[in-house]
Write an enzyme that holds these catalytic residues in place. Structure first.
Site, PDB file in Angstrom:
ATOM      1  N   PRO A 150      24.754  12.167   1.758  1.00  0.00           N
ATOM      2  CA  PRO A 150      25.153  13.416   1.121  1.00  0.00           C
ATOM      3  C   PRO A 150      25.130  14.625   2.056  1.00  0.00           C
ATOM      4  O   PRO A 150      24.215  14.756   2.876  1.00  0.00           O
ATOM      5  CB  PRO A 150      24.099  13.616   0.016  1.00  0.00           C
ATOM      6  CG  PRO A 150      23.564  12.267  -0.242  1.00  0.00           C
ATOM      7  CD  PRO A 150      23.662  11.504   1.046  1.00  0.00           C
ATOM      8  N   ASN A 151      26.130  15.451   1.895  1.00  0.00           N
ATOM      9  CA  ASN A 151      26.259  16.751   2.570  1.00  0.00           C
ATOM     10  C   ASN A 151      26.630  16.659   4.049  1.00  0.00           C
ATOM     11  O   ASN A 151      26.891  17.675   4.687  1.00  0.00           O
ATOM     12  CB  ASN A 151      24.978  17.595   2.402  1.00  0.00           C
ATOM     13  CG  ASN A 151      24.660  17.837   0.945  1.00  0.00           C
ATOM     14  OD1 ASN A 151      25.511  18.318   0.214  1.00  0.00           O
ATOM     15  ND2 ASN A 151      23.466  17.490   0.506  1.00  0.00           N
ATOM     16  N   ARG A 168      27.637  23.560   7.713  1.00  0.00           N
ATOM     17  CA  ARG A 168      26.348  23.541   7.018  1.00  0.00           C
ATOM     18  C   ARG A 168      25.202  23.816   7.986  1.00  0.00           C
ATOM     19  O   ARG A 168      24.995  23.041   8.934  1.00  0.00           O
ATOM     20  CB  ARG A 168      26.177  22.142   6.412  1.00  0.00           C
ATOM     21  CG  ARG A 168      24.843  21.873   5.797  1.00  0.00           C
ATOM     22  CD  ARG A 168      24.660  20.371   5.559  1.00  0.00           C
ATOM     23  NE  ARG A 168      23.386  20.131   4.938  1.00  0.00           N
ATOM     24  CZ  ARG A 168      22.720  18.994   5.026  1.00  0.00           C
ATOM     25  NH1 ARG A 168      23.215  17.985   5.722  1.00  0.00           N
ATOM     26  NH2 ARG A 168      21.562  18.864   4.429  1.00  0.00           N
ATOM     27  N   TYR A 203      21.824  21.840  12.303  1.00  0.00           N
ATOM     28  CA  TYR A 203      22.603  20.614  12.498  1.00  0.00           C
ATOM     29  C   TYR A 203      23.703  20.728  13.553  1.00  0.00           C
ATOM     30  O   TYR A 203      24.391  19.745  13.823  1.00  0.00           O
ATOM     31  CB  TYR A 203      23.215  20.175  11.160  1.00  0.00           C
ATOM     32  CG  TYR A 203      22.161  19.881  10.109  1.00  0.00           C
ATOM     33  CD1 TYR A 203      21.230  18.862  10.303  1.00  0.00           C
ATOM     34  CD2 TYR A 203      22.073  20.625   8.931  1.00  0.00           C
ATOM     35  CE1 TYR A 203      20.256  18.592   9.365  1.00  0.00           C
ATOM     36  CE2 TYR A 203      21.104  20.358   7.973  1.00  0.00           C
ATOM     37  CZ  TYR A 203      20.196  19.341   8.196  1.00  0.00           C
ATOM     38  OH  TYR A 203      19.221  19.072   7.270  1.00  0.00           O
ATOM     39  N   ASN A 210      22.831   7.485   8.697  1.00  0.00           N
ATOM     40  CA  ASN A 210      22.180   8.769   8.479  1.00  0.00           C
ATOM     41  C   ASN A 210      22.269   9.023   6.978  1.00  0.00           C
ATOM     42  O   ASN A 210      23.311   9.450   6.480  1.00  0.00           O
ATOM     43  CB  ASN A 210      22.863   9.898   9.255  1.00  0.00           C
ATOM     44  CG  ASN A 210      22.135  11.223   9.063  1.00  0.00           C
ATOM     45  OD1 ASN A 210      21.324  11.368   8.142  1.00  0.00           O
ATOM     46  ND2 ASN A 210      22.427  12.190   9.918  1.00  0.00           N
ATOM     47  N   ALA A 245      19.526  13.496   2.778  1.00  0.00           N
ATOM     48  CA  ALA A 245      18.301  13.654   1.986  1.00  0.00           C
ATOM     49  C   ALA A 245      17.900  12.371   1.252  1.00  0.00           C
ATOM     50  O   ALA A 245      16.728  12.219   0.864  1.00  0.00           O
ATOM     51  CB  ALA A 245      18.479  14.796   0.986  1.00  0.00           C
ATOM     52  N   GLU A 258      18.338   3.872  11.959  1.00  0.00           N
ATOM     53  CA  GLU A 258      18.235   5.098  11.161  1.00  0.00           C
ATOM     54  C   GLU A 258      18.474   6.269  12.110  1.00  0.00           C
ATOM     55  O   GLU A 258      17.847   6.349  13.172  1.00  0.00           O
ATOM     56  CB  GLU A 258      16.832   5.213  10.554  1.00  0.00           C
ATOM     57  CG  GLU A 258      16.618   6.507   9.797  1.00  0.00           C
ATOM     58  CD  GLU A 258      15.149   6.744   9.443  1.00  0.00           C
ATOM     59  OE1 GLU A 258      14.273   6.061  10.023  1.00  0.00           O
ATOM     60  OE2 GLU A 258      14.888   7.625   8.615  1.00  0.00           O
ATOM     61  N   HIS A 307      19.119  10.562  12.594  1.00  0.00           N
ATOM     62  CA  HIS A 307      19.111  11.935  12.076  1.00  0.00           C
ATOM     63  C   HIS A 307      19.436  12.904  13.206  1.00  0.00           C
ATOM     64  O   HIS A 307      18.924  12.759  14.323  1.00  0.00           O
ATOM     65  CB  HIS A 307      17.743  12.299  11.492  1.00  0.00           C
ATOM     66  CG  HIS A 307      17.363  11.435  10.341  1.00  0.00           C
ATOM     67  ND1 HIS A 307      17.930  11.564   9.091  1.00  0.00           N
ATOM     68  CD2 HIS A 307      16.496  10.400  10.257  1.00  0.00           C
ATOM     69  CE1 HIS A 307      17.413  10.644   8.285  1.00  0.00           C
ATOM     70  NE2 HIS A 307      16.547   9.928   8.967  1.00  0.00           N
ATOM     71  N   SER A 340      18.592  16.198  13.130  1.00  0.00           N
ATOM     72  CA  SER A 340      17.355  16.957  13.309  1.00  0.00           C
ATOM     73  C   SER A 340      16.183  15.979  13.391  1.00  0.00           C
ATOM     74  O   SER A 340      16.371  14.766  13.239  1.00  0.00           O
ATOM     75  CB  SER A 340      17.159  17.910  12.121  1.00  0.00           C
ATOM     76  OG  SER A 340      16.921  17.164  10.927  1.00  0.00           O
ATOM     77  N   ARG A 397       9.904  19.095  10.374  1.00  0.00           N
ATOM     78  CA  ARG A 397      10.404  20.035   9.371  1.00  0.00           C
ATOM     79  C   ARG A 397       9.479  20.044   8.144  1.00  0.00           C
ATOM     80  O   ARG A 397       8.290  19.774   8.260  1.00  0.00           O
ATOM     81  CB  ARG A 397      11.862  19.681   9.038  1.00  0.00           C
ATOM     82  CG  ARG A 397      12.771  19.761  10.283  1.00  0.00           C
ATOM     83  CD  ARG A 397      14.198  19.384   9.966  1.00  0.00           C
ATOM     84  NE  ARG A 397      14.804  20.328   9.017  1.00  0.00           N
ATOM     85  CZ  ARG A 397      15.947  20.069   8.376  1.00  0.00           C
ATOM     86  NH1 ARG A 397      16.600  18.938   8.592  1.00  0.00           N
ATOM     87  NH2 ARG A 397      16.428  20.964   7.532  1.00  0.00           N
TER      88      ARG A 397
HETATM   89  C1  DQA Z   1      19.313  14.772   8.129  1.00  0.00           C
HETATM   90  C2  DQA Z   1      17.864  15.155   7.791  1.00  0.00           C
HETATM   91  C3  DQA Z   1      17.611  15.120   6.295  1.00  0.00           C
HETATM   92  O1  DQA Z   1      16.286  15.514   6.000  1.00  0.00           O
HETATM   93  C4  DQA Z   1      18.573  16.083   5.601  1.00  0.00           C
HETATM   94  O2  DQA Z   1      18.400  16.009   4.199  1.00  0.00           O
HETATM   95  C5  DQA Z   1      19.988  15.887   5.989  1.00  0.00           C
HETATM   96  C6  DQA Z   1      20.303  15.648   7.390  1.00  0.00           C
HETATM   97  C7  DQA Z   1      19.602  14.915   9.631  1.00  0.00           C
HETATM   98  O3  DQA Z   1      20.570  14.313  10.098  1.00  0.00           O
HETATM   99  O4  DQA Z   1      18.881  15.628  10.345  1.00  0.00           O
HETATM  100  O5  DQA Z   1      20.891  15.972   5.159  1.00  0.00           O
HETATM  101  O6  DQA Z   1      19.515  13.412   7.765  1.00  0.00           O
END
Ligand code: DQA
Length: 146
Positions: A11-12, A19, A24, A75, A78, A99, A101, A103, A108
């Protein structure tokens, strides 16, 4: 084993580039997919990308990867922090799982410190921004010895 890597984005992540760029970066998801695809080609691998804002769609994609794709890079956004259905679907996949990410969730908010994906991943790459996409492909290639 298949020479394709399924790259999954949760998501997102479709909003990358717009964003929270301070967190990011300014590259888009399309840019990151291109980075992964270029890295994969160097190892005779190819990348199939799928993004969804819906947990069930990602579970379906992970299930469909069984016997179809050689590895998964995910990735989960959330969903990383609470989606046990994604944990279970990944546990039923035979190949390497990375996995990924952008960030470093561990640096965080406390609610980002739990990953329900990490226990079923071969390994995790976090905190390297867009470089992580290349690193993730390199990790897959190393595990597949390509
Ligand atoms: C994320 C880290 C997650 O905590 C966050 O909700 C994201 C992006 C990252 O790529 O850093 O949507 O997966």
């Amino acid at each position: 084993m298949s020479a394709t890597i399924l790259l999954l984005s949760g998501p997102n992540l479709n909003l990358l580039g717009e964003r929270e760029p301070a967190v990011y970066g300014t590259a888009t998801l399309t840019d990151h997919v291109a980075t992964a695809s270029e890295a994969a080609a160097l190892h005779g691998l190819s990348v199939v990308h799928f993004q969804s804002n819906h947990e069930g769609d990602l579970v379906d994609a992970i299930q469909a990867a069984r016997g179809t794709h050689g590895a998964i890079i995910i990735n989960p956004g959330a969903l990383t922090h609470y989606a046990w259905a994604i944990h279970d679907a990944l546990a039923a996949f035979d190949g390497p799982i990375v996995e990924l990410h952008l960030s470093n969730p561990n640096a965080r908010e406390p609610w980002r410190h739990l990953s329900v994906v990490a226990p079923v991943a071969t390994g995790s790459i976090v905190g390297f921004g867009g470089h992580g996409y290349r690193l993730a492909v390199e990790a897959v290639a190393a595990v597949l010895e390509r």
